[in-house]
Enzyme design. Structure first.
Site, short mmCIF file in Angstrom:
data_model
loop_
_atom_site.label_atom_id
_atom_site.label_comp_id
_atom_site.label_asym_id
_atom_site.label_seq_id
_atom_site.Cartn_x
_atom_site.Cartn_y
_atom_site.Cartn_z
N GLY A 55 -1.96 -7.13 -10.08
CA GLY A 55 -3.11 -6.23 -10.10
C GLY A 55 -4.22 -6.72 -9.17
N SER B 245 -5.16 -4.83 -5.75
CA SER B 245 -5.85 -3.76 -5.03
C SER B 245 -6.52 -2.77 -5.98
CB SER B 245 -4.86 -2.99 -4.16
OG SER B 245 -4.29 -3.84 -3.21
N GLU C 283 2.35 -16.59 -1.64
CA GLU C 283 3.02 -15.33 -1.36
C GLU C 283 3.36 -15.22 0.11
OE1 GLU C 283 2.58 -10.55 -2.10
OE2 GLU C 283 0.86 -11.82 -2.49
N ASN D 139 -0.23 -6.57 8.47
CA ASN D 139 -0.04 -7.42 9.64
C ASN D 139 -1.26 -7.42 10.56
OD1 ASN D 139 2.41 -7.86 8.49
ND2 ASN D 139 3.62 -7.36 10.31
N GLU D 140 -2.04 -6.33 10.49
CA GLU D 140 -3.27 -6.31 11.29
C GLU D 140 -4.26 -7.36 10.76
OE1 GLU D 140 -1.65 -3.53 10.21
OE2 GLU D 140 -0.87 -3.18 12.22
#
Lengths: 388, 362
Positions: free
Chosen positions: A126, A128, A243, A371-372
């Site tokens: 949990g 976002s 992660e 990835n940005e």
């Protein structure tokens, strides 16, 4: 530098291989994003735990084998080689587990780790919120202290596995006057609590792999606070490090996929008319191998007392783009048949699970920090480019 | 299983890298461009003093008896400063070939004499291979190891004819080398010669891969500096995501080219003729990274990047040259492709190390 396995490591590989060959289910389990598949995967977690194979790096007191990271990599290689089921327990064992080991009190470890290891309690993430995606410090979901309890109000979104999971861990704003990454805490919440509403969100493949969670005066004991109050950001960063780092996507997963791609390419042999396919197949195999070499290098470094630096942010970009290339190339090899979702055994034999993998690969460059965002982190923290 | 460098190896790299950074700068490289000889004898003498020439020579032959993994970080450091002198080629390619010839009981009296002279810092040896049209700094070599078919010859300077070619990289002095394959110069032929050439190709590709890794590092560092200093719209251009991502992309590729190159060094040390897969992987990844670095780093420098004045050209042009020497990406990708298609290829993660990484391609 010694790039050979020791006798003990080879024996360990044999032991893992033997156990998996006797225990891995013959039939592929239904997706864990269905009710039936979730329980089948939970059952598999129980089997793993009973054999003490659930999380080999954990201490023996928690059902592990106290393996080092090289042994963990060997375990993973054998696990993917055997085609064993995906880990429905992933959020728990790879993300929350290590954080509990580091920041949990002895009572918290005793309460949460055995149930996690056995698959009795499966965890959702949990992080976002509707207005806190890439900008996670914008979290607003509140957990107000009320005596020995926290009272939670607000909303989480994109919570992986939340539809069928038992618990969720996440970041909540415990200091109502705080802003940004201050005043957040990491709290563990049972999903069957009164006031919790879980609304499934179908993913690209139509299955509810994540969900929205609404909290309406949800009360949890202060015992469920992991680490210090208002210190959640630092703890979350530790989890995010795990992660992005070694554990989330072990190299064997991509090495097996690239090996299957080579096999698919060989099967198609003479009917390959697109010359770009040849170089893509070579690239996929090389990249999967490079990812393994890099991971062995990092694991060796950690085993000899070193630490992971900001270069770890490169991992996520590398494996997620490799996963896309592997599956895009398989789609090219399958040609116009690539759009067919296999339903029968014969269709599975012909088409494999490439389409499913291709759809899942779309998510790789998005989750766990897009990835940005990773490229910004690499530029600023690893290369030292100006933030403003 | 231990994929780390020892503290000694890291310390040695640091010492050499810091010497290189003070001795080999954009200014001293440009000074070489306008000098007659091109290479700097004083620098070569210094490199010899540091023991580089004897590093990979077995102790029995008077060397230090170290392995390619002991030298690979130094090769990278040479690339990082865009060192013009062919030190890496000498240490990793020509001297090991002489050692191979002696080890296998091949060659003639000259071979021992030449090794002794190399160890004394009194002779330079250049290597020719059919994959390379030219030999860099052939004009300053005293001896040549040249191939003709499967045969390998050790030829003195006065028995070869040099024809100069102009390289895009002003730091390189290229020559085509012709010679009369006279039996008095023959050191190996048949299978033995072919095997020597194959090991040489692998060592050459590894030597260029390591330098390409270093060149990429060097280009990133300059571009980070420039993009932090140069301002437009009231802020450093490097604060823009579009610029950040150009360099982050190179950094990601570089991060994964490194372990691949180190694995190749290990494999070449264990068995240079059976290192095809590991070496081709390294050369392919390092070349791709360095070519991407040269493109993106020129871009980050804007119009300056397209000038003779801007130092990025020193690194970018070397990358253009080394990416293709000892086999370009296509050549090495093709070796991997052939291997992947072999019926008995050992594919899969359990073969990354050990037997799988020592599989022949041919």
């Amino acid at each position: 530098m010694e790039l050979m396995y020791t006798q003990a490591q080879q024996s360990f590989r044999s032991e893992v291989r033997a156990w998996l060959s006797e225990n891995v289910p013959n039939e592929q389990l239904p997706s864990f994003d269905t009710a039936e598949g979730f329980e089948a995967h939970r059952e598999w977690e129980r089997t793993l735990a009973e054999g003490n194979w659930g999380m080999v790096t954990w201490p023996t007191e928690f059902g592990g084998r106290a393996c080092d990271l090289i042994e963990w990599l060997i375990f993973e290689e054998e696990y993917y080689r055997a085609g064993a089921p995906l880990r429905v327990n992933q959020n728990g064992i790879f993300l929350l587990g290590p954080t509990l080991m580091e920041y949990g009190t002895p009572e918290q470890k005793e309460r949460f780790i055995p149930a996690m290891a056995s698959g009795d309690e499966i965890w959702a993430q949990g992080w976002s919120e509707p207005n806190a995606g890439s900008d996670m410090a914008a979290i607003r979901c509140r957990a107000d202290r009320d005596g020995d309890e926290f009272v939670i109000n607000g909303q989480k979104i994109w919570s992986t596995r939340a539809v069928y999971a038992d618990w969720v861990f996440g970041l909540f704003r415990t200091d109502p006057d705080s802003t940004r990454h201050h005043g957040l805490s990491k709290i563990l919440v049972p999903l069957n609590s009164e006031g919790v509403t879980v609304r499934p969100i179908p993913q690209l493949n139509g299955l509810p792999g994540f969900a929205e969670i609404f909290f309406d005066d949800v009360r949890v004991p202060a015992f469920n606070l992991l680490g210090g109050e208002n210190e959640g950001w630092r703890i979350a960063m530790a989890t995010a490090g795990f992660e992005r780092g070694l554990m989330l996507r072990s190299p064997a997963r991509f090495q097996q996929a690239s090996k299957r791609l080579v096999q698919l390419y060989r099967e198609h042999g003479s009917d390959v008319i697109d010359p770009s396919i040849e170089s893509a197949v070579v690239r996929c195999y090389m990249d999967a191998e490079a990812y393994a070499l890099s991971t062995y290098q990092t694991a060796s470094k950690l085993c000899s007392g070193g630490s992971i630096g900001p270069e770890a942010s490169c991992n996520k970009i590398f494996w997620s783009e490799m996963d896309l290339l592997i599956h895009e190339t398989a789609m090219k090899l399958l040609g116009a048949r690539a759009e067919i979702e296999p339903q029968t055994a014969a269709e599975f034999a012909e088409l494999g699970t490439w389409l499913d993998g291709f759809m899942f690969a779309q998510s790789g460059p998005i989750y766990a920090g897009t990835n940005e965002i990773q490229r910004n982190i690499i530029a600023e923290r690893m290369l030292g480019m100006p933030r403003k | 299983m231990n994929f780390t460098f020892t503290q000694d190896q890291l310390d040695f790299q640091e010492a050499i890298a810091s010497m290189l950074k003070s001795e080999v700068t954009a200014d001293t490289i440009r000074a070489r461009w306008s000098a007659e000889a091109g290479l700097d004898d004083a620098f070569l003498a210094q490199a010899h003093e540091l023991g580089l020439n004897s590093m990979l020579v077995p102790e029995a032959l008077g060397g230090l008896g170290l392995q390619a993994t002991d030298f690979i970080l130094l090769a990278e450091a040479c690339g990082e400063v865009a060192l013009p002198e062919p030190v890496v080629e000498s240490v990793m390619v020509s001297t090991p070939l002489l050692v191979d010839i002696l080890d296998q009981g091949l060659g003639n009296a000259d071979v021992q004499r030449v090794i002794d002279a190399v160890l004394a810092g009194e002779a330079r040896v250049a290597v020719g291979h059919s994959i390379n049209p030219c030999i860099n700094y052939a004009d300053s070599a005293d001896w040549f190891l040249l191939a003709d078919g499967n045969s390998v010859y050790l030829v003195p300077r006065d028995a070869v004819t040099l024809d100069a070619k102009k390289s895009v990289d002003p730091s390189r002095r290229l020559f085509t080398v012709s010679f009369n394959p006279d039996s008095q110069f023959l050191v190996a032929d048949g299978d033995a010669g072919a095997s020597l050439q194959r090991a040489t190709l692998n060592r050459g590709a590894l030597a260029t891969a390591a330098q390409l890794v270093g060149l990429s590092k060097g280009m990133i560092a300059q571009s980070v500096q420039y993009s932090s200093d140069r301002e437009q719209f009231g802020k450093a251009i490097g604060a823009n995501q579009a610029v950040k991502h150009l360099l982050a992309d190179v950094a990601v590729q570089l991060e994964y080219a490194k372990p691949v190159t180190y694995r190749a060094a290990y494999t070449v040390g264990v068995s240079p003729t059976r290192a095809d897969f590991a070496v081709s992987h390294a050369k392919s990844a390092a070349a791709r990274t360095a070519l991407m670095a040269s493109r993106n780093c020129i871009q980050v420098h804007g119009a300056m990047g397209y000038t003779w004045e801007c130092d990025v050209q020193i690194w970018a042009k070397r990358a253009w040259a080394l990416a293709r020497e000892w086999g370009d990406e296509g050549f090495h990708n093709n070796r991997i492709h052939e291997w992947l298609l072999r019926k008995n290829a050992l594919l899969g993660p359990e073969f990354t190390f050990g037997r799988g990484s020592l599989t022949d391609v041919a």
